[in-house]
Scaffold this motif. Structure first.
Motif, PDB file in Angstrom:
ATOM      1  N   THR A 124     -49.043  25.704  70.543  1.00 33.95           N
ATOM      2  CA  THR A 124     -48.349  24.631  69.847  1.00 33.95           C
ATOM      3  C   THR A 124     -46.887  25.014  69.623  1.00 33.95           C
ATOM      4  N   VAL A 125     -46.110  24.039  69.132  1.00 30.43           N
ATOM      5  CA  VAL A 125     -44.715  24.301  68.765  1.00 30.43           C
ATOM      6  C   VAL A 125     -44.647  25.472  67.789  1.00 30.43           C
ATOM      7  N   ARG A 159     -43.731  18.085  63.928  1.00 32.91           N
ATOM      8  CA  ARG A 159     -44.247  18.270  65.296  1.00 32.91           C
ATOM      9  C   ARG A 159     -44.786  19.692  65.506  1.00 32.91           C
ATOM     10  N   GLU A 160     -45.081  20.372  64.428  1.00 36.52           N
ATOM     11  CA  GLU A 160     -45.512  21.771  64.509  1.00 36.52           C
ATOM     12  C   GLU A 160     -46.771  21.958  65.356  1.00 36.52           C
ATOM     13  N   GLU A 161     -47.680  20.979  65.343  1.00 37.11           N
ATOM     14  CA  GLU A 161     -48.955  21.120  66.056  1.00 37.11           C
ATOM     15  C   GLU A 161     -48.957  20.447  67.423  1.00 37.11           C
ATOM     16  N   PHE A 163     -48.136  20.132  71.438  1.00 40.68           N
ATOM     17  CA  PHE A 163     -48.034  21.039  72.576  1.00 40.68           C
ATOM     18  C   PHE A 163     -46.790  20.659  73.396  1.00 40.68           C
ATOM     19  N   PRO A 164     -46.228  21.590  74.164  1.00 46.28           N
ATOM     20  CA  PRO A 164     -45.017  21.291  74.926  1.00 46.28           C
ATOM     21  C   PRO A 164     -45.106  20.011  75.765  1.00 46.28           C
ATOM     22  N   ARG A 165     -46.271  19.748  76.375  1.00 42.71           N
ATOM     23  CA  ARG A 165     -46.411  18.556  77.229  1.00 42.71           C
ATOM     24  C   ARG A 165     -46.258  17.254  76.436  1.00 42.71           C
ATOM     25  N   GLU A 166     -46.377  17.335  75.118  1.00 41.88           N
ATOM     26  CA  GLU A 166     -46.276  16.147  74.268  1.00 41.88           C
ATOM     27  C   GLU A 166     -44.850  15.919  73.755  1.00 41.88           C
ATOM     28  N   LEU A 167     -43.914  16.744  74.212  1.00 39.67           N
ATOM     29  CA  LEU A 167     -42.527  16.672  73.750  1.00 39.67           C
ATOM     30  C   LEU A 167     -41.602  16.209  74.859  1.00 39.67           C
ATOM     31  N   SER A 168     -40.490  15.592  74.475  1.00 40.88           N
ATOM     32  CA  SER A 168     -39.445  15.246  75.443  1.00 40.88           C
ATOM     33  C   SER A 168     -38.691  16.508  75.853  1.00 40.88           C
TER      34      SER A 168
END
Length: 345
Positions: A124-125, A159-161, A163-168
């Protein structure tokens, strides 16, 4: 930027790639140029570079691909061993450090951010940001607390939880920045960190970066090939070509007084009025009458354009940050920066 003794001091540094670089450097004829060295079967990644970075300064190193900018920064952290010269970090000759001390210097003093985010996809982040603290052996509670602190600092709270794929892309880059900040580095190396981002996101990240620097006051070496980015971020800009620094100066001086033809080509399309500050054009008063309200020295010529056009005074007083008059600026000279050749028409 401060005027303390340099955090990084690089003197006559060379990094040659080839079969026996140290021996070659010792026997190399004086005045040997980049192409001469290449003809001898070597590449001058860094060629006789001398530069210092002051505490709290942001030095931007720029140049075209292959100019040596990334190689130089890798020499600053001794990811590359230099072939000749010296590099000191906080007074320590890093080439003389044993491996254990060098690793400790990197872990405790240096943060690094690269163009590729290098995030761990299955973490996670929060876990990504805490990772360097985990490698340092810090306990779970302490590293979580520090990770949450820097996640908030870079604007990713909530956005701590993820995952990288869920971020821009911009959010992923913020995670990379947070991860490098987690160790609280005194020195921050950034190698084209925003170049993979869309223009609008890139601009937002530059704004965020300037905000962070204003808060944290890190000593920063930032690599880019984008001259506009360099002008926007830098206290000073070092422009490299063929492993050597062509010119190292403030953005104002780079655009006002390019020292080589190569540097001039970088500056020829720049709107100088957006870069040059009133303080740079200020000259000693020398008996001139100082009348009326002064212009703030940290304002660009573009920002004072309306006043320049309407103010009838031949010389305008310029004030420093303390409000005291630091000199006078010739209105005609400022108009020439604002309007270019048409100012004389």
């Amino acid at each position: 930027m401060t005027t303390d003794s340099p955090v990084i001091s690089c003197r006559n540094a060379w990094k040659l790639f080839g079969p026996n670089p140290r021996q070659y450097l010792k026997s190399m004829p004086a005045g040997h140029g980049y192409e001469d060295i290449r003809a001898d079967g070597y590449i001058a990644g860094v060629k006789d570079v001398s530069v210092e970075v002051a505490k709290g300064e942001m030095l931007v190193i720029m140049g075209l691909s292959g100019s040596g900018k990334s190689t130089l920064v890798r020499c600053f952290s001794r990811l590359h061993d230099i072939t000749g010269g010296t590099i000191e970090v906080e007074g320590q000759d890093i080439m003389a450090l044993p491996e254990k001390e060098l690793i400790e210097l990197r872990r405790s003093k240096m943060g690094m951010v690269f163009q590729s985010f290098g995030l761990l996809p299955h973490r996670t982040v929060l876990e990504n940001v805490a990772f360097p603290l985990e490698m340092r052996g810090q306990d779970r509670h302490a590293r979580r607390e520090r990770a949450l602190e820097v996640i908030k600092l870079v604007g990713l709270e909530g956005r701590e939880e993820y995952f990288p794929r869920e971020l821009s892309g911009g959010q992923q880059q913020r995670v990379g920045i947070a991860r490098s900040l987690a160790i609280e580095p005194d020195i921050w190396f950034l190698d084209e960190p925003f170049s993979a981002l869309d223009p609008l996101i890139r601009r937002e990240m530059q704004d965020e970066f300037l905000r962070l620097q204003a808060m944290l006051g890190k000593t920063i070496v930032f690599i880019t090939h984008d001259f506009d980015e360099a002008l926007r971020l830098a206290d000073r800009i070092a422009i490299m070509k063929d492993g050597a620094i062509e010119q190292c100066d403030t953005p104002d001086q780079i655009v006002m007084d390019p020292q080589t033809e190569y540097v001039r080509k970088f500056t020829e399309d720049v709107d100088k009025a957006h870069v040059v500050h009133a303080s740079v054009l200020a000259k000693p008063v020398n008996g001139h009458a100082v009348e009326g309200d002064p212009i703030a020295g940290d304002r660009t010529i573009h920002q004072i354009a309306r006043q320049l056009v309407s103010d009838p005074r031949e010389h305008l007083p310029v004030a420093g940050k303390d409000g005291k008059i630091m000199g006078i600026m010739a209105r005609q000279e400022a108009l020439e920066v604002l309007l270019g050749d048409s100012a004389n028409g």
